[in-house]
Design a protein around this motif. Structure first.
Motif, mmCIF file in Angstrom:
data_model
loop_
_atom_site.group_PDB
_atom_site.id
_atom_site.type_symbol
_atom_site.label_atom_id
_atom_site.label_comp_id
_atom_site.label_asym_id
_atom_site.label_seq_id
_atom_site.Cartn_x
_atom_site.Cartn_y
_atom_site.Cartn_z
ATOM 1 N N THR A 85 -7.327 1.599 9.470
ATOM 2 C CA THR A 85 -7.286 0.472 8.533
ATOM 3 C C THR A 85 -8.412 -0.515 8.806
ATOM 4 O O THR A 85 -9.072 -0.473 9.846
ATOM 5 C CB THR A 85 -5.941 -0.282 8.614
ATOM 6 O OG1 THR A 85 -5.922 -1.066 9.829
ATOM 7 C CG2 THR A 85 -4.764 0.677 8.606
ATOM 8 N N ASN A 139 0.708 4.211 7.878
ATOM 9 C CA ASN A 139 -0.730 3.946 8.027
ATOM 10 C C ASN A 139 -0.956 3.075 9.256
ATOM 11 O O ASN A 139 -1.115 1.858 9.159
ATOM 12 C CB ASN A 139 -1.282 3.218 6.788
ATOM 13 C CG ASN A 139 -1.298 4.099 5.561
ATOM 14 O OD1 ASN A 139 -1.912 5.155 5.557
ATOM 15 N ND2 ASN A 139 -0.614 3.680 4.516
ATOM 16 N N VAL A 148 -6.974 1.507 3.897
ATOM 17 C CA VAL A 148 -5.872 0.560 3.862
ATOM 18 C C VAL A 148 -6.312 -0.714 4.579
ATOM 19 O O VAL A 148 -7.030 -0.665 5.576
ATOM 20 C CB VAL A 148 -4.624 1.159 4.542
ATOM 21 C CG1 VAL A 148 -3.494 0.146 4.622
ATOM 22 C CG2 VAL A 148 -4.161 2.398 3.783
ATOM 23 N N GLU A 159 0.824 -1.209 0.000
ATOM 24 C CA GLU A 159 0.000 0.000 0.000
ATOM 25 C C GLU A 159 0.857 1.257 0.000
ATOM 26 O O GLU A 159 2.035 1.249 0.325
ATOM 27 C CB GLU A 159 -0.893 0.023 1.264
ATOM 28 C CG GLU A 159 -1.717 -1.223 1.451
ATOM 29 C CD GLU A 159 -2.837 -1.350 0.442
ATOM 30 O OE1 GLU A 159 -3.031 -0.414 -0.345
ATOM 31 O OE2 GLU A 159 -3.509 -2.372 0.444
ATOM 32 N N LYS A 167 -5.265 -0.108 -1.338
ATOM 33 C CA LYS A 167 -5.931 0.987 -0.623
ATOM 34 C C LYS A 167 -7.041 1.620 -1.451
ATOM 35 O O LYS A 167 -8.165 1.800 -0.971
ATOM 36 C CB LYS A 167 -4.901 2.042 -0.243
ATOM 37 C CG LYS A 167 -5.501 3.320 0.343
ATOM 38 C CD LYS A 167 -4.427 4.377 0.555
ATOM 39 C CE LYS A 167 -5.048 5.681 1.013
ATOM 40 N NZ LYS A 167 -4.043 6.757 1.167
ATOM 41 N N ASP A 168 -6.762 1.970 -2.696
ATOM 42 C CA ASP A 168 -7.728 2.706 -3.511
ATOM 43 C C ASP A 168 -8.560 1.808 -4.419
ATOM 44 O O ASP A 168 -9.218 2.279 -5.349
ATOM 45 C CB ASP A 168 -7.013 3.781 -4.333
ATOM 46 C CG ASP A 168 -6.556 4.936 -3.451
ATOM 47 O OD1 ASP A 168 -7.291 5.275 -2.507
ATOM 48 O OD2 ASP A 168 -5.459 5.470 -3.682
#
Length: 347
Positions: A128, A124, A117, A2, A156-157
């Motif tokens: 999460t 991060n 995430v 990530e 993540k995205d």
């Protein structure tokens, strides 16, 4: 891996050390300074911080501390050790809402939103999926990476479905299914360009890009034995002029696999900044078109990738379970813009 922020290398102030990173040099590894070697391995680490870690005695090769100029050789075991545990192991439960698609005594299926995430890592440490899971569920089983309940992940995205193990039995059973490639995983992706074939398969070993350590790449020719085997099957769902909506089914689960394989065949994911998809890769030179695409980027401020379907055998009943998560609003709104544009451009 990530997206992460700058990696901090704190000083070693006591005798008890914790392993933060561990790498085993490939058999074909040519002699390379350890600071350069780690630059290629640790995402977003700066050379200054790596050199400081070496100066402070935090970098070990084959269990001996080394300086920055040590030359890493084949089969060397390179470790970065610090006086504090890795932050990702200091899990703090957080009351974050979860979109639970299915739950029983053994498994949990979650629809992860884009921007979240999956597990804590450098840069991060909160917010999460794992932080949320440990708040809502007690005694989730741990895997070898101490990520409770986790048997696979998505970027993540990327939005979409994940299965989480609630028991040790489920963890073992599900992990084996992913290892044996018997799970069913289908993603929908919007990619640049008109994909010529109605369907096809992309095969090619995937590994870290030798020149851009934030990317992975497909290795071919003399380097075909590098990386790990990866197979992606794709099928065209909708042709929208300068972009195409495709369905991708995974045989393997390599990091960024769909993003790398689609770029490899000339169809980078729409607005995938890491792989160059945030640029206008297909279309006209008209300013109105440029403005239209920019509006699409604003509507979908991430790569156009969604884990839509997930199938696996239930660890206890043996029943094949299949789940589907609809394309999220941001991606659907972007698709509608392209549908309208494509329709009007044909008229």
């Amino acid at each position: 891996m990530e997206e992460i922020n700058e990696v901090e290398f704190p000083e070693n102030n006591n005798d008890e050390l914790y392993e933060h990173f561990r790498f085993v040099a490939d058999k074909g590894q040519q002699p390379l300074r350890v600071d350069k070697y780690l630059m290629n391995k640790i995402e977003n680490a700066t050379r200054n911080r790596i050199q400081k870690a070496a100066k402070d005695g935090n970098i070990y090769v084959n269990d001996h501390p080394v300086k920055s100029n040590y030359k890493v050789k084949a089969n060397d075991v390179v470790r970065v050790l610090f006086a504090h545990p890795p932050y990702e192991f200091l899990l703090v439960p957080e009351d974050i809402p979860l979109d639970i698609v299915h739950e029983d005594d053994e498994v949990l299926v979650v629809n992860k939103p884009a921007g979240m995430v999956v597990h804590p890592g450098h840069g991060n440490y909160s917010g999460t999926l794992i932080n949320a899971l440990t708040f809502h569920f007690e005694n989730l089983p741990s895997n070898s990476n101490d990520r409770p309940g986790l048997v696979h992940r998505i970027d993540k995205d990327t939005s979409g479905l994940l299965v989480v193990a609630k028991t040790e039995h489920a963890m073992t059973h599900l992990s084996k299914q992913f290892f044996d490639k018997t799970t069913e995983r289908e993603y929908v992706a919007l990619v640049w360009g008109n994909v010529e074939e109605e369907e096809g398969t992309v095969e090619g070993n995937i590994g870290r890009h030798p020149k851009n350590r934030l990317q992975n790449t497909v290795f071919l020719g003399d380097e075909a034995d590098k990386g790990k085997p990866a197979v992606t099957h794709y099928e065209v769902l909708e042709r929208l002029g300068y972009v195409t909506l495709v369905s991708c089914r995974l045989e393997t689960g390599r990091t960024h696999q769909i993003r790398v394989h689609m770029k490899h065949i000339g169809h980078t994911l729409f607005n995938d900044e890491r792989y160059g998809g945030e640029k206008i890769l297909k279309g006209t030179a008209f300013s109105k078109y440029k403005q239209f695409v920019e509006n699409c980027f604003k509507t979908l401020p991430r790569q156009a990738l969604h884990a839509r379907t997930l199938g696996f055998e239930h660890p206890t009943s043996g029943e094949m379970l299949r789940f589907e998560a609809p394309v999220p609003e941001d991606m659907e709104n972007c698709l509608e813009k392209w549908r309208n544009y494509s329709k009007h451009s044909k008229e």
